[in-house]
Design an enzyme around this catalytic site. Structure first.
Site, PDB file in Angstrom:
ATOM      1  N   PRO A  75      90.330  59.504 -42.174  1.00 38.21           N
ATOM      2  CA  PRO A  75      89.345  59.707 -43.239  1.00 38.21           C
ATOM      3  C   PRO A  75      88.468  58.473 -43.479  1.00 38.21           C
ATOM      4  CG  PRO A  75      91.608  59.709 -44.101  1.00 38.21           C
ATOM      5  CD  PRO A  75      91.711  59.580 -42.627  1.00 38.21           C
ATOM      6  N   GLU A 294      88.682  72.389 -70.180  1.00 41.73           N
ATOM      7  CA  GLU A 294      89.576  71.284 -69.777  1.00 41.73           C
ATOM      8  C   GLU A 294      90.990  71.499 -70.318  1.00 41.73           C
ATOM      9  OE1 GLU A 294      88.553  69.423 -67.512  1.00 41.73           O
ATOM     10  OE2 GLU A 294      86.453  69.962 -67.712  1.00 41.73           O
TER      11      GLU A 294
HETATM   12  P1  ATP Z   1      84.065  54.898 -42.468  1.00 45.66           P
HETATM   13  O1  ATP Z   1      84.915  55.863 -41.696  1.00 45.66           O
HETATM   14  O2  ATP Z   1      83.420  55.520 -43.662  1.00 45.66           O
HETATM   15  O3  ATP Z   1      83.111  54.089 -41.634  1.00 45.66           O
HETATM   16  P2  ATP Z   1      86.028  52.790 -42.454  1.00 45.66           P
HETATM   17  O4  ATP Z   1      87.347  53.437 -42.197  1.00 45.66           O
HETATM   18  O5  ATP Z   1      85.361  52.104 -41.328  1.00 45.66           O
HETATM   19  O6  ATP Z   1      85.057  53.839 -43.142  1.00 45.66           O
HETATM   20  P3  ATP Z   1      85.879  50.259 -43.734  1.00 45.66           P
HETATM   21  O7  ATP Z   1      84.386  50.145 -43.672  1.00 45.66           O
HETATM   22  O8  ATP Z   1      86.648  49.468 -42.771  1.00 45.66           O
HETATM   23  O9  ATP Z   1      86.280  51.793 -43.650  1.00 45.66           O
HETATM   24  O10 ATP Z   1      86.394  49.927 -45.196  1.00 45.66           O
HETATM   25  C1  ATP Z   1      85.498  49.740 -46.281  1.00 45.66           C
HETATM   26  C2  ATP Z   1      86.020  48.655 -47.184  1.00 45.66           C
HETATM   27  O11 ATP Z   1      87.242  49.072 -47.803  1.00 45.66           O
HETATM   28  C3  ATP Z   1      86.404  47.389 -46.432  1.00 45.66           C
HETATM   29  O12 ATP Z   1      85.314  46.537 -46.264  1.00 45.66           O
HETATM   30  C4  ATP Z   1      87.449  46.783 -47.359  1.00 45.66           C
HETATM   31  O13 ATP Z   1      86.817  46.105 -48.436  1.00 45.66           O
HETATM   32  C5  ATP Z   1      88.150  47.997 -47.929  1.00 45.66           C
HETATM   33  N1  ATP Z   1      89.368  48.335 -47.181  1.00 45.66           N
HETATM   34  C6  ATP Z   1      89.610  49.504 -46.526  1.00 45.66           C
HETATM   35  N2  ATP Z   1      90.827  49.496 -45.983  1.00 45.66           N
HETATM   36  C7  ATP Z   1      91.381  48.297 -46.263  1.00 45.66           C
HETATM   37  C8  ATP Z   1      92.628  47.666 -45.967  1.00 45.66           C
HETATM   38  N3  ATP Z   1      93.556  48.284 -45.253  1.00 45.66           N
HETATM   39  N4  ATP Z   1      92.831  46.418 -46.424  1.00 45.66           N
HETATM   40  C9  ATP Z   1      91.910  45.769 -47.144  1.00 45.66           C
HETATM   41  N5  ATP Z   1      90.712  46.298 -47.469  1.00 45.66           N
HETATM   42  C10 ATP Z   1      90.445  47.540 -47.045  1.00 45.66           C
END
Ligand code: ATP
Length: 464
Positions: A75, A294
């Site tokens: 997700p 609600e």
């Molecule tokens: P998408 O599929 O929408 O591109 P994604 O899975 O690539 O999303 P990220 O862009 O890596 O998600 O995560 C967005 C932000 O959420 C990160 O920059 C960070 O701040 C926070 N975040 C998400 N997962 C973690 C984690 N496991 N640890 C620390 N921060 C997290």
């Protein structure tokens, strides 16, 4: 009403806060695995790849080649981009972030040329990590109706991946929310043959993520991060980092020295249900309707003993005129047929309450209906929980037997509606007590709701 928000359901108004820890002079990220909380199994698997990139000769001597492609799927907002950055950071590799949609062009050959250019740059800067977000935009299954431009772009990506020399350390990381959409050619050995699921964090991981994102913030000693993790079930890492950031902004706005629990509470609600619309003008008769709507959700939730209701509110937020917040006690991975039906009954409780009290329904249940129908659809087509028994219907099959499926969905929804209606109708007094209190106070905490129930129980027992 309109939006019945619970942490398990998809939150709205999320500002995706991308981590911009990046050296400005080079494209080598300063992000490390320490910045990525949770995801321990994934990190463990990546350690081997890090060793590959750091000590290539050790592997070359054995005749082993570095995996060319890794696919992160899961997700949104779960840390796929962050992990890719950390992998580049840990290996001191150049990072080339891109998105599948950047290669989608009207003119044949343009996307393919962009892929070629990207790989040329990555080869020159080797060791490199190329990150292709939304890889499904170019890597979706090819069909007879596929468009020529997309096929050429995908072909070029496959050619480039097949064409690295063993001395060139280039790792391509693809990310997608939908692994099932990808073309087989992309997934075969030698290309994106390592698939890693990056899911929403569990309780422990949520605590760790909150710790990472509050590390450099002044947090009041009364704030219990573990308790915040418990209340944020179903949220992604992006939601959690957003909550920490919103809480900090709220503390600045109130001229506080540190971030207290009130700021976190407000931030959680903001992330779940959007911004509070302080000056929304709502007609009094609509306010009454929202109160009953609600109250219908909250009472159904209480009677069926679904997730704990932590708050009921008719203060408009985002698109929602009112909402119920739930605080699940534990992470759940399996749901039974009766639990799914209970979820549907809670979702339909708002509309039932309107019908019982006002004699007709309003448009306010649109979102509830969508969610209830989605659950019923999944029960029939994905979970084998209908009269069609253990059948699973692939999307291509659904078109052919839609009347059959629709009949089953209708059966589930109508059955749940009827049960919710009868239950609320036989508890109209209690429903009115909750709605009237909600109308007066506009927000009821889980405890206040409990008190109304206890008071009522003293007078008469619940009709279930
Ligand atoms: P998408 O599929 O929408 O591109 P994604 O899975 O690539 O999303 P990220 O862009 O890596 O998600 O995560 C967005 C932000 O959420 C990160 O920059 C960070 O701040 C926070 N975040 C998400 N997962 C973690 C984690 N496991 N640890 C620390 N921060 C997290």
């Amino acid at each position: 009403m309109k939006l019945e928000k619970s942490p398990q359901l998809e939150p709205v108004h999320i500002k995706m806060e991308k981590d911009d820890k990046q050296n400005n002079n080079t494209n080598k990220p300063a992000v490390r695995f320490n910045d990525v909380a949770g995801l321990d199994e994934v990190k463990e698997e990546l350690f081997e790849i890090i060793d590959f990139i750091k000590n290539p000769t050790k592997y070359h001597k054995m005749g082993a080649t570095i995996p060319k492609g890794i696919l992160f799927y899961g997700p949104p907002g779960t840390g796929k981009t962050l992990l890719a950055q950390a992998l580049a950071g840990e290996t001191d590799s150049s990072f080339f972030p891109t998105s599948g949609s950047e290669f989608v062009e009207k003119y044949v050959g343009v996307g393919a040329k962009r892929v070629r250019t990207l790989f040329e740059k990555a080869k020159k800067a080797s060791p490199s990590v190329i990150f292709v977000d939304e890889i499904d935009a170019i890597g979706a299954k090819r069909t007879s109706e596929s468009n020529n431009e997309k096929d050429q772009t995908l072909n070029q990506l496959l050619i480039e991946m097949d064409g690295f020399h063993s001395e060139q350390t280039i790792l391509v990381i693809g990310a997608t929310n939908r692994l099932d959409l990808l073309d087989e050619a992309l997934l075969r050995p030698g290309r994106f043959d390592r698939h890693m699921f990056i899911g929403n964090p569990d309780l422990h991981a949520r605590e760790e993520i909150l710790l990472v994102h509050t590390k450099n913030k002044p947090i009041a000693s009364s704030v219990n991060i573990k308790e915040l993790a418990q209340r944020t079930h179903g949220m992604s890492g992006a939601h959690l980092s957003n909550i920490a950031n919103e809480a900090a902004i709220l503390a600045v706005r109130s001229n506080k020295k540190d971030i207290g629990i009130n700021e976190f509470n407000e931030a959680i609600e903001k992330v779940i249900a959007g911004l509070q619309r302080k000056n929304a003008v709502i007609l009094d008769k609509e306010k009454r309707k929202v109160s009953f709507h609600e109250a219908g959700h909250a009472l159904m939730g209480k009677i069926l003993n679904c997730d704990l209701v932590s708050k009921v509110s008719i203060v408009p937020r985002g698109e929602a005129l009112g909402y119920v917040m739930y605080a699940p006690e534990e992470d759940r991975y399996l749901t039974t047929t009766s639990e799914l039906k209970n979820k549907i009954k809670v979702l339909l409780g708002g509309r039932c309450a309107e019908q019982i009290i006002f004699g007709e329904v309003s448009t306010g249940a649109r979102d509830d209906l969508q969610k209830a129908n989605t659950i019923a659809y999944q029960m029939v087509c994905e979970y084998g929980m209908s009269n069609l028994k253990n059948r699973v219907f692939e999307p291509t099959l659904i078109k052919n037997c839609y009347p059959l499926i629709d009949g089953e969905i209708k059966g589930i929804i109508d059955g749940c509606y009827k049960e919710a209606f009868v239950t609320l109708e036989s508890n109209t007094d209690l429903l009115s007590s909750i709605a009237n209190e909600l109308y007066k106070k506009e927000t009821l905490t889980g405890e206040e709701l409990e008190n109304i129930l206890k008071l009522h129980e003293k007078k008469c027992s619940l009709n279930i």
